[in-house]
Design an enzyme around this catalytic site. Sequence first.
Site, short mmCIF file in Angstrom:
data_model
loop_
_atom_site.label_atom_id
_atom_site.label_comp_id
_atom_site.label_asym_id
_atom_site.label_seq_id
_atom_site.Cartn_x
_atom_site.Cartn_y
_atom_site.Cartn_z
N HIS A 1 -66.26 -5.29 -74.83
CA HIS A 1 -68.00 -5.40 -75.61
C HIS A 1 -68.04 -6.95 -75.98
O HIS A 1 -67.27 -6.72 -77.23
CB HIS A 1 -69.11 -4.43 -75.16
CG HIS A 1 -68.49 -3.59 -76.51
ND1 HIS A 1 -69.04 -4.19 -77.65
CD2 HIS A 1 -67.35 -2.85 -76.96
CE1 HIS A 1 -68.54 -2.81 -78.71
NE2 HIS A 1 -68.22 -2.58 -77.99
N ASP B 1 -64.46 -2.75 -83.77
CA ASP B 1 -65.27 -2.60 -82.72
C ASP B 1 -66.70 -3.36 -82.88
O ASP B 1 -67.29 -3.18 -82.85
CB ASP B 1 -65.46 -0.88 -82.63
CG ASP B 1 -66.33 -0.59 -81.22
OD1 ASP B 1 -66.70 -0.72 -81.06
OD2 ASP B 1 -66.50 0.55 -81.82
N GLU C 1 -72.92 -2.74 -75.51
CA GLU C 1 -72.74 -1.11 -74.92
C GLU C 1 -72.47 -0.32 -76.02
O GLU C 1 -72.38 0.45 -75.39
CB GLU C 1 -70.70 -1.75 -75.04
CG GLU C 1 -69.40 -1.06 -74.59
CD GLU C 1 -69.25 -0.19 -75.96
OE1 GLU C 1 -68.89 1.03 -75.98
OE2 GLU C 1 -69.82 -0.32 -77.10
N GLU C 2 -73.14 -0.74 -77.22
CA GLU C 2 -73.18 -0.08 -78.42
C GLU C 2 -74.53 0.62 -78.24
O GLU C 2 -74.58 1.91 -78.96
CB GLU C 2 -73.24 -0.50 -79.51
CG GLU C 2 -72.09 -0.81 -79.94
CD GLU C 2 -70.40 -0.18 -80.52
OE1 GLU C 2 -70.56 1.07 -80.66
OE2 GLU C 2 -69.64 -0.70 -80.92
N ASP D 1 -61.76 -1.75 -75.49
CA ASP D 1 -62.65 -1.89 -76.97
C ASP D 1 -62.16 -2.70 -78.23
O ASP D 1 -62.40 -3.44 -78.96
CB ASP D 1 -63.42 -0.57 -76.31
CG ASP D 1 -64.65 -0.89 -77.92
OD1 ASP D 1 -64.87 -0.92 -78.14
OD2 ASP D 1 -65.41 0.61 -76.54
N HIS E 1 -68.24 2.31 -86.99
CA HIS E 1 -69.40 2.03 -87.32
C HIS E 1 -70.01 1.95 -88.51
O HIS E 1 -71.14 2.46 -88.97
CB HIS E 1 -70.12 3.15 -86.65
CG HIS E 1 -70.27 2.92 -84.80
ND1 HIS E 1 -70.47 3.14 -83.62
CD2 HIS E 1 -69.25 2.04 -83.84
CE1 HIS E 1 -70.21 2.98 -82.65
NE2 HIS E 1 -68.87 2.18 -83.31
#
Length: 530
Positions: A346, A356, A393-394, A422, A506
């Site tokens: 993604h 990520d 995706e998140e 990922d 994140h």
Amino acid sequence: MLKTTGATFLAIATSFFILLFSPPPKSYYHSLFISSSLSDNASISHHLRTLTRRPHVAGSQANAEAASYVLSTLSACNIKAHIVSYDVLLTYPDSRSLTLTPSPSEPPITFDLKQEIYEGDPYADVADEVLPTNHAYAKSGSVIGPVVYVNYGRVEDYGTLKEMGVNVTGTVVLARYGEIYRGDIVMNAFEAGAIGALVYTDRKDYGGGGGDAKWFPDDKWMPPSGVQVGTVYNGSGDPTTPGWASSEGCERVSIEEVESSGDVPLIPSMPISDADGETILRSIGGQIAKDNWQGSIDAPTYRVGPGPGVVNLEYNGKQVIATIQNVMGVIEGVEEPDRFVILGNHRDAWTFGAVDPNSGTAALLEVAQRLQKLQRSGWKPRRTIILCNWDAEEYGLTGSTEWVEENRDLLASRAVAYLNVDCAVSGAGFHASGTPQLDDLLKQAAQQVQDPDNSSQTIYEQWIQSTESSLIGRLGGAGSDYAAFLQHIGVPAADMRFGAGYPVYHSMYDDYTWMEKFGDPMFHRNVAGT
């Protein structure tokens, strides 16, 4: 020096492909693919820097620009590339505030809820583009209540509180990240009777343990102001089109029906930093928490409450039907064109997304460029290769789920395998999970690629030396985009990475600088992962 001595994710993926495509493998092309002549750290570094120059959350203009970059790169490799769009329900923060009244005799403290830039931060000029810290699909509302500390917010943690005689009903719980999915933290809080949930990043888990530990940019650890954002949706795909694709003009369920499904939280929640979490912890009295509930070596003593600290949590989110863009590239097979081997990653990120997900996106583009070079040398795949760069995706594996829902029958009958990357690189050490059908292929590929951290051995040798339990993990839950392929239509799948969890996950500190300094300074793991 950006020239690597080995190939890694790029080589793993292509080794995987060629083993699937060619019975028997064409050793010349296989050797060519993993040779140093096709290995270029500068290229993958350039891809990552370009993809992560701005925050690019799903539905944003910056993410659309990242999609255009992926599309143009695939097209430049003479790969038939196109965009598949869907209109899906996404959420964004509209307003939020958090105020703590430590005790009736003390003035309230209002938190600024900001992740701080640092001196010399190369991304300071675009820091304002980072989405304000929030939980996607969080319940809007305003709640006021005494605080109860609930450790990781697991079911067993609430069992411990019950044994201690602590009543959570009508309180706002404070939980620390780790151990379980953030959506389950909020769901468990609701089921225990809480009216709101705060989830913070404890220094013990993400900040190096306290004491003399340094944090980013001086070390890999999460800064005190760092916040792990993310979704709290417990489903997959667009919540308003459960089981069918979010195509233009499609039928949708109402927001009320979404809330009644049990997949979105029914109490407000908010992610907060270690610094803010510690301030709240200092306001909590009552019984002392168990030893394994305590924090880092220089943290205050954690107590469970309730109160006397009282928080006022306000969150208002806006729900938007936004357009997301999957970028697809196809190389048609020459012997079995109706059989598909699919590689996916993604593109969307909560902030800059160097680990990520764009370490995986950069690997995907390197795969494309290497396959182009093989084609120039006469190689042709036996089966059709589909390269997929997913969006949203998140939020809940949305782009991949919508595509699988739209093409369910075709994929169920024609897909041979799905390979997911990922977080391609967050540190040293190779890890892979998959369905049993792909075990031998993963092992064979790993045996043919040099370990990027030790040129005297292969990835496979490093892998077996570092693994205490089973060599290949099994894919469970819905951790990444393999879920729709494996769980919806039963396609064999695998997921690979270098490194395990990483502390700036994140947060706005997951940027190119962190990768360059701590994740993979020479970008040799990134190339190897390709």
